[in-house]
Design a protein around this motif. Structure first.
Motif, PDB file in Angstrom:
ATOM      1  N   ILE A  43      -3.670  13.580  -6.955  1.00 40.58           N
ATOM      2  CA  ILE A  43      -3.557  13.980  -5.424  1.00 40.58           C
ATOM      3  C   ILE A  43      -4.122  12.942  -4.695  1.00 40.58           C
ATOM      4  CG2 ILE A  43      -3.745  15.540  -3.678  1.00 40.58           C
ATOM      5  CD1 ILE A  43      -3.436  17.846  -5.931  1.00 40.58           C
ATOM      6  N   GLY A  44      -3.545  12.372  -3.521  1.00 41.62           N
ATOM      7  CA  GLY A  44      -4.092  11.414  -2.729  1.00 41.62           C
ATOM      8  C   GLY A  44      -4.433  10.190  -3.249  1.00 41.62           C
ATOM      9  N   ILE A  45      -3.922   9.788  -4.595  1.00 40.63           N
ATOM     10  CA  ILE A  45      -4.286   8.341  -5.185  1.00 40.63           C
ATOM     11  C   ILE A  45      -3.390   7.432  -4.413  1.00 40.63           C
ATOM     12  CG2 ILE A  45      -3.990   7.020  -7.088  1.00 40.63           C
ATOM     13  CD1 ILE A  45      -5.338   9.008  -8.711  1.00 40.63           C
ATOM     14  N   VAL A  46      -3.761   6.649  -4.052  1.00 37.01           N
ATOM     15  CA  VAL A  46      -3.012   5.253  -3.304  1.00 37.01           C
ATOM     16  C   VAL A  46      -3.165   4.009  -4.137  1.00 37.01           C
ATOM     17  CG1 VAL A  46      -3.032   6.388  -1.088  1.00 37.01           C
ATOM     18  CG2 VAL A  46      -4.596   4.648  -1.726  1.00 37.01           C
TER      19      VAL A  46
ATOM     20  N   THR B 139       0.856  -1.098  -0.001  1.00 38.18           N
ATOM     21  CA  THR B 139      -0.108  -0.030   0.092  1.00 38.18           C
ATOM     22  C   THR B 139       0.891   1.231   0.095  1.00 38.18           C
ATOM     23  OG1 THR B 139      -1.724  -1.185   1.258  1.00 38.18           O
ATOM     24  CG2 THR B 139      -1.894   1.236   1.233  1.00 38.18           C
ATOM     25  N   SER B 140       0.906   2.249  -0.820  1.00 41.55           N
ATOM     26  CA  SER B 140       1.580   3.494  -0.962  1.00 41.55           C
ATOM     27  C   SER B 140       0.890   4.316  -2.074  1.00 41.55           C
ATOM     28  CB  SER B 140       3.019   2.939  -1.507  1.00 41.55           C
ATOM     29  OG  SER B 140       3.760   4.038  -1.673  1.00 41.55           O
ATOM     30  N   GLN B 141       1.509   5.803  -2.073  1.00 39.33           N
ATOM     31  CA  GLN B 141       0.973   6.655  -3.144  1.00 39.33           C
ATOM     32  C   GLN B 141       1.454   6.158  -4.526  1.00 39.33           C
ATOM     33  OE1 GLN B 141      -0.352   9.566  -2.495  1.00 39.33           O
ATOM     34  NE2 GLN B 141      -0.719   9.063  -0.318  1.00 39.33           N
ATOM     35  N   TYR B 142       0.652   6.424  -5.349  1.00 42.25           N
ATOM     36  CA  TYR B 142       0.575   5.977  -6.853  1.00 42.25           C
ATOM     37  C   TYR B 142       1.831   7.064  -7.392  1.00 42.25           C
ATOM     38  CZ  TYR B 142      -0.392   5.417 -11.922  1.00 42.25           C
ATOM     39  OH  TYR B 142       0.083   5.223 -13.090  1.00 42.25           O
ATOM     40  N   THR B 143       2.632   6.070  -8.091  1.00 41.08           N
ATOM     41  CA  THR B 143       3.768   6.747  -8.540  1.00 41.08           C
ATOM     42  C   THR B 143       3.811   6.529 -10.003  1.00 41.08           C
ATOM     43  OG1 THR B 143       5.429   4.879  -8.305  1.00 41.08           O
ATOM     44  CG2 THR B 143       5.232   6.835  -6.583  1.00 41.08           C
TER      45      THR B 143
ATOM     46  N   GLY C 142      -8.409   7.505  -5.253  1.00 43.01           N
ATOM     47  CA  GLY C 142      -8.276   8.623  -4.431  1.00 43.01           C
ATOM     48  C   GLY C 142      -9.026   8.334  -3.122  1.00 43.01           C
ATOM     49  N   SER C 143      -8.998   9.412  -2.273  1.00 44.47           N
ATOM     50  CA  SER C 143      -9.583   9.760  -1.311  1.00 44.47           C
ATOM     51  C   SER C 143     -10.666  10.441  -1.421  1.00 44.47           C
ATOM     52  CB  SER C 143      -8.518  10.100  -0.181  1.00 44.47           C
ATOM     53  OG  SER C 143      -8.230  11.190  -0.462  1.00 44.47           O
TER      54      SER C 143
END
Length: 494
Positions: free
Chosen positions: A476-479, A27-31, A279-280
């Motif tokens: 922004i905020g996508i995981v 689980t992490s921020q999308y890159t 995203g959140s």
């Protein structure tokens, strides 16, 4: 945010059963970059006891963003499988020796089912229950062989996971690797609506299935041969056609039994990879949904409760307009959408009816003056020659308030004010056409009780249509949540 498993394997050799579990979760921020995930594996030796009846509660909780919790009072759960809208997800694999709680992630397209699979000594048993957002409890009864487990070995492994968004309106080359097995398939797309964080949004879906050779497991627990596999990817789109997330699920299964003179075997294999990129935020609620075509390509359009346009295509422009439908006037939406560089205007009415709009070039645009209530106002006389719903635009004569009229039976009739607007210094007009229009500058609605016109200058050159681009990529905020699971049950008797 979730935990997944690469596995159950069970092997009966004389009076022993071995059970192999391997899991990898990330689980992490999308890159957009490929990532290496470290997974852990455990090999158990299981001892089978007597058969007995178990009764207890199975409690499930699912949040709109896909966090799934399952608590079971029935022991020996080793897999958790989710089915939704034809997509199968192996979201967890492990071993709960007694009562236990599974915390993981899953994608559920509104509703679905979840299946808890239990070790039953020399076979598997399961319970299937409905699944939707919220918390629910079910009282279940299941007859199982009791099982006790002892850890034989543990080790780690690396898993490489790609996290690139699909290419909109292109076939998708789906690929997944389980252990020593890589499976690939090209999948075509379809348009649909799908749930994203609790709201229906436009979506593109890629599906593929087939059969492939696989080699999974470790040493004597290895299962080989041809197996069935399926892929599915859902990409979600928000306001102005922005890509807001995607879900990818790969699922592999194989059932096999062999009976020989000296030995026999039974194997049941399931493997899965689940990627959730989200995203959140919660998208606006849909109010009108419809589907259009651009040169044969299907496009889903949703008008939301906050007056925005969502689409599987790029939305270049959206604007409220007033139309007559079934003898009544309604607020509708003018939308320009484009696919692979080809754009088309449509009007979407409150009933979901679609009106094709033709962009036309005025035949003649000339400067003039208009007399209204004894006052002279500068104006443009615009001549068009078209049928049906049209859209045209001209360069603004001056930077001040403007009203648009059309000539009906020799009388200037004001257009509804929503049916014209200014974009990048140009006056854009939507109408079910007349032949002559006047754009009058500096006039207020109270000055329009009577009017006359006179030409003062030669025609100006015609103007081609323009539109604005407001495409936004929501990053922004996508995981990203990745669950890699492999489940193998293997029984051998001698």
């Amino acid at each position: 945010m979730g935990e997944g498993g690469d596995s159950p394997t069970s092997l009966h050799m004389n009076s022993s059963i071995y059970y192999y579990v391997s899991n990898a979760t990330y689980t992490s921020q999308y890159t957009g970059e490929d990532v290496q995930i470290q997974g852990s594996s455990t090999l158990y030796k299981l001892t089978v006891g007597s058969m007995r009846e178990f009764q207890g509660n199975v409690t499930v909780s699912l949040t709109p963003d896909g966090r799934l919790t399952v608590m079971t009072q029935i022991p020996s759960a080793d897999r958790l499988i989710v089915n939704t809208s034809g997509m199968t997800e192996l979201v967890w694999a492990g071993l709960l020796s007694g009562n236990g709680t599974i915390q993981t992630s899953a994608y559920v397209n509104g509703t679905g089912t979840f299946t808890l699979v239990f070790s039953n000594g020399t076979s598997l048993a399961n319970i299937s229950l409905p699944l939707k957002t919220g918390s629910f409890s079910y009282h279940e009864t299941l007859t199982l062989n009791t099982v006790s487990a002892r850890v034989i070995a543990t080790f780690t492994r690396d898993v490489e996971v790609q996290q690139n968004f699909p290419r909109r309106y292109e076939n998708e080359d789906e690929q997944v690797t389980f252990g020593n097995t890589t499976l690939a398939k090209q999948a075509g797309y379809n348009t649909t609506m799908a749930y994203f964080n609790g709201s229906l949004v436009p979506a593109l879906v890629w599906k593929g299935e087939g059969r492939g050779l696989m080699q999974l497991g470790i040493r004597m627990l290895e299962v080989t041969g041809e197996s069935y596999f399926q892929f599915e990817t859902i990409e979600f789109f928000g306001v102005n056609g922005s890509a807001i997330g995607y879900v990818h699920s790969a699922y592999l299964s194989k059932e096999n039994s062999r009976n020989g003179l000296f030995s026999s075997s039974l194997s049941s294999l399931a493997a899965g990879e689940l990627k959730i990129v989200t995203g959140s935020f919660t998208p606006p609620k849909p109010e009108v949904e419809t589907e259009v075509e651009i040169k044969g390509t299907p496009v889903m359009i949703i008008i939301t409760n906050n007056a925005s346009a969502e689409s599987t295509a790029d939305v270049n422009l959206s604007h409220p307009v007033f139309v007559q439908e079934h003898g009544k006037g309604h607020g509708a939406y003018l939308v320009e959408v484009s696919v692979n560089g080809t754009a088309q205007f449509f009007v979407v009415t409150p009933s979901g009816h679609v009106i094709n709009v033709t962009v036309v070039k005025p035949e003649n645009v000339s400067e003039t003056t208009v007399n209204m209530s004894g006052n002279q106002y500068p104006a443009q006389k615009i001549v068009v020659n078209a049928n049906g719903s049209i859209l045209f635009n001209v360069t603004l004569l001056r930077n001040e308030n403007v009203m648009v009229f059309k000539v009906v039976n020799g009388t200037m009739v004001p257009l509804n004010s929503t049916n014209y607007f200014v974009v990048n210094g140009r006056l854009v007009v939507y109408d079910d056409p007349s032949n002559v229009y006047y754009a009058v500058y500096g006039v207020s609605s109270s000055s329009t009780s009577s009017s006359t016109t006179s030409s003062t200058t030669p025609p100006s050159s015609g103007a081609s249509s323009t539109s604005t681009s407001s495409i936004v990529y929501v990053g922004i905020g996508i995981v990203i949540v990745v669950i890699v699971a492999l489940a193998i049950f293997l029984l051998r008797k001698r």
